[in-house]
Design a protein around this motif. Structure first.
Motif, PDB file in Angstrom:
ATOM      1  N   ILE A 138       6.479 -13.433  -5.667  1.00 34.29           N
ATOM      2  CA  ILE A 138       5.384 -13.159  -4.727  1.00 34.29           C
ATOM      3  C   ILE A 138       5.924 -12.417  -3.505  1.00 34.29           C
ATOM      4  O   ILE A 138       5.354 -11.403  -3.084  1.00 34.29           O
ATOM      5  CB  ILE A 138       4.681 -14.466  -4.289  1.00 34.29           C
ATOM      6  CG1 ILE A 138       3.864 -15.052  -5.444  1.00 34.29           C
ATOM      7  CG2 ILE A 138       3.801 -14.229  -3.072  1.00 34.29           C
ATOM      8  CD1 ILE A 138       3.415 -16.499  -5.206  1.00 34.29           C
ATOM      9  N   CYS A 139       7.008 -12.905  -2.930  1.00 27.01           N
ATOM     10  CA  CYS A 139       7.559 -12.287  -1.719  1.00 27.01           C
ATOM     11  C   CYS A 139       8.079 -10.877  -1.984  1.00 27.01           C
ATOM     12  O   CYS A 139       7.876  -9.972  -1.157  1.00 27.01           O
ATOM     13  CB  CYS A 139       8.640 -13.170  -1.113  1.00 27.01           C
ATOM     14  SG  CYS A 139       7.995 -14.707  -0.419  1.00 27.01           S
ATOM     15  N   MET A 140       8.726 -10.674  -3.127  1.00 29.89           N
ATOM     16  CA  MET A 140       9.219  -9.328  -3.466  1.00 29.89           C
ATOM     17  C   MET A 140       8.047  -8.362  -3.634  1.00 29.89           C
ATOM     18  O   MET A 140       8.091  -7.235  -3.146  1.00 29.89           O
ATOM     19  CB  MET A 140      10.055  -9.361  -4.753  1.00 29.89           C
ATOM     20  CG  MET A 140      11.436  -9.959  -4.591  1.00 29.89           C
ATOM     21  SD  MET A 140      12.348 -10.043  -6.161  1.00 29.89           S
ATOM     22  CE  MET A 140      12.676  -8.303  -6.483  1.00 29.89           C
ATOM     23  N   GLN A 141       7.007  -8.813  -4.320  1.00 28.78           N
ATOM     24  CA  GLN A 141       5.856  -7.943  -4.558  1.00 28.78           C
ATOM     25  C   GLN A 141       5.090  -7.695  -3.255  1.00 28.78           C
ATOM     26  O   GLN A 141       4.642  -6.579  -3.005  1.00 28.78           O
ATOM     27  CB  GLN A 141       4.947  -8.541  -5.633  1.00 28.78           C
ATOM     28  CG  GLN A 141       5.605  -8.489  -6.999  1.00 28.78           C
ATOM     29  CD  GLN A 141       4.776  -9.155  -8.088  1.00 28.78           C
ATOM     30  OE1 GLN A 141       4.014 -10.073  -7.850  1.00 28.78           O
ATOM     31  NE2 GLN A 141       4.955  -8.684  -9.309  1.00 28.78           N
ATOM     32  N   LEU A 142       4.974  -8.716  -2.439  1.00 27.30           N
ATOM     33  CA  LEU A 142       4.298  -8.570  -1.145  1.00 27.30           C
ATOM     34  C   LEU A 142       5.045  -7.566  -0.267  1.00 27.30           C
ATOM     35  O   LEU A 142       4.436  -6.684   0.347  1.00 27.30           O
ATOM     36  CB  LEU A 142       4.212  -9.940  -0.470  1.00 27.30           C
ATOM     37  CG  LEU A 142       3.261 -10.111   0.691  1.00 27.30           C
ATOM     38  CD1 LEU A 142       1.846  -9.714   0.328  1.00 27.30           C
ATOM     39  CD2 LEU A 142       3.290 -11.562   1.161  1.00 27.30           C
ATOM     40  N   GLN A 143       6.373  -7.684  -0.225  1.00 28.75           N
ATOM     41  CA  GLN A 143       7.181  -6.751   0.566  1.00 28.75           C
ATOM     42  C   GLN A 143       7.043  -5.323   0.043  1.00 28.75           C
ATOM     43  O   GLN A 143       6.861  -4.378   0.812  1.00 28.75           O
ATOM     44  CB  GLN A 143       8.649  -7.177   0.545  1.00 28.75           C
ATOM     45  CG  GLN A 143       9.555  -6.270   1.361  1.00 28.75           C
ATOM     46  CD  GLN A 143       9.223  -6.264   2.836  1.00 28.75           C
ATOM     47  OE1 GLN A 143       9.142  -7.310   3.445  1.00 28.75           O
ATOM     48  NE2 GLN A 143       9.003  -5.097   3.418  1.00 28.75           N
ATOM     49  N   SER A 144       7.119  -5.178  -1.264  1.00 30.20           N
ATOM     50  CA  SER A 144       7.039  -3.856  -1.882  1.00 30.20           C
ATOM     51  C   SER A 144       5.684  -3.197  -1.636  1.00 30.20           C
ATOM     52  O   SER A 144       5.610  -2.021  -1.268  1.00 30.20           O
ATOM     53  CB  SER A 144       7.303  -3.999  -3.382  1.00 30.20           C
ATOM     54  OG  SER A 144       7.213  -2.756  -4.006  1.00 30.20           O
ATOM     55  N   THR A 145       4.598  -3.947  -1.822  1.00 29.18           N
ATOM     56  CA  THR A 145       3.273  -3.368  -1.607  1.00 29.18           C
ATOM     57  C   THR A 145       3.011  -3.136  -0.119  1.00 29.18           C
ATOM     58  O   THR A 145       2.339  -2.176   0.248  1.00 29.18           O
ATOM     59  CB  THR A 145       2.160  -4.236  -2.226  1.00 29.18           C
ATOM     60  OG1 THR A 145       2.312  -5.588  -1.798  1.00 29.18           O
ATOM     61  CG2 THR A 145       2.189  -4.171  -3.741  1.00 29.18           C
ATOM     62  N   THR A 146       3.561  -3.989   0.738  1.00 33.67           N
ATOM     63  CA  THR A 146       3.429  -3.777   2.179  1.00 33.67           C
ATOM     64  C   THR A 146       4.142  -2.492   2.585  1.00 33.67           C
ATOM     65  O   THR A 146       3.607  -1.690   3.363  1.00 33.67           O
ATOM     66  CB  THR A 146       3.995  -4.982   2.966  1.00 33.67           C
ATOM     67  OG1 THR A 146       3.234  -6.146   2.617  1.00 33.67           O
ATOM     68  CG2 THR A 146       3.914  -4.768   4.469  1.00 33.67           C
ATOM     69  N   ASP A 147       5.332  -2.269   2.039  1.00 36.56           N
ATOM     70  CA  ASP A 147       6.062  -1.019   2.315  1.00 36.56           C
ATOM     71  C   ASP A 147       5.238   0.186   1.873  1.00 36.56           C
ATOM     72  O   ASP A 147       5.149   1.184   2.592  1.00 36.56           O
ATOM     73  CB  ASP A 147       7.422  -1.014   1.614  1.00 36.56           C
ATOM     74  CG  ASP A 147       8.407  -2.006   2.211  1.00 36.56           C
ATOM     75  OD1 ASP A 147       8.142  -2.543   3.308  1.00 36.56           O
ATOM     76  OD2 ASP A 147       9.445  -2.262   1.546  1.00 36.56           O
ATOM     77  N   ALA A 148       4.641   0.098   0.673  1.00 37.71           N
ATOM     78  CA  ALA A 148       3.816   1.202   0.156  1.00 37.71           C
ATOM     79  C   ALA A 148       2.613   1.442   1.068  1.00 37.71           C
ATOM     80  O   ALA A 148       2.262   2.588   1.374  1.00 37.71           O
ATOM     81  CB  ALA A 148       3.359   0.899  -1.270  1.00 37.71           C
TER      82      ALA A 148
END
Length: 176
Positions: A138-148
């Motif tokens: 969840i945290c990895m995906q949240l960080q990645s989509t937040t960066d995008a």
């Protein structure tokens, strides 16, 4: 043998134990068999694949001893964070602990969104909660989509206009 330069001896010895086929590399399957949550369930395939891809410099779908050593350090950091947010020391993150974690990480997310994540990623039970593997995912995906999102939200206003294809491109390049 001895650990190569720059590789933690403990990580090297664990690498040798996890490299079941003695290929000199760790696959998603081998990694999955090596990692367990506090309830003794193995890490899920999606989280293992995300982590392998993160440390796979050759895009071969596997990691060498250097990537594995970096991955173990990465997991330790996430585990420390997880334990901080697991306030009741239950070994898993409840809905309210997840809400607090997001807030402390700087995410302003609604309770409905956190509930959606718990419904999607928690094991089915009367008191659903998130295990370490899903917390990392969840945290990895949240960080990645937040960066995008931030790449498109250049004025930092919290809103962007996207075409459907731009949205799909963001998702596919970050999540799959």
């Amino acid at each position: 043998g001895n650990a190569p330069p720059g590789v933690d001896p403990e990580a090297f010895s664990w690498f040798q134990a996890v490299d079941a086929d003695r290929s000199g590399y760790i696959s998603v399957k081998e990694l999955k068999q090596a990692l367990v949550n506090s309830n003794w369930s193995t890490f899920n395939d999606e989280t293992c694949l995300l982590m392998i891809n993160m440390f796979d410099k050759t895009r071969s779908g596997r990691i060498d001893v250097y990537g594995f050593s970096a991955l173990l350090s990465f997991i330790r950091q996430w585990k420390n964070l997880f334990q901080q947010y697991d306030r009741d020391q239950s070994g898993s993150i409840s809905f309210s602990e997840l809400q607090q974690a997001f807030s402390q990480m700087g995410y302003n997310l609604s309770p409905q969104f956190s509930q959606l994540l718990v419904a999607r990623y928690a094991q089915r039970s009367s008191n659903p909660s998130i295990q370490l593997d899903r917390f990392i995912q969840i945290c990895m995906q949240l960080q990645s989509t937040t960066d995008a999102f931030r790449e498109k939200d250049t004025g930092l206003v919290g809103n962007v206009r996207l075409s459907y294809e731009d949205f799909l491109t963001m998702v596919v390049t970050r999540m799959m």
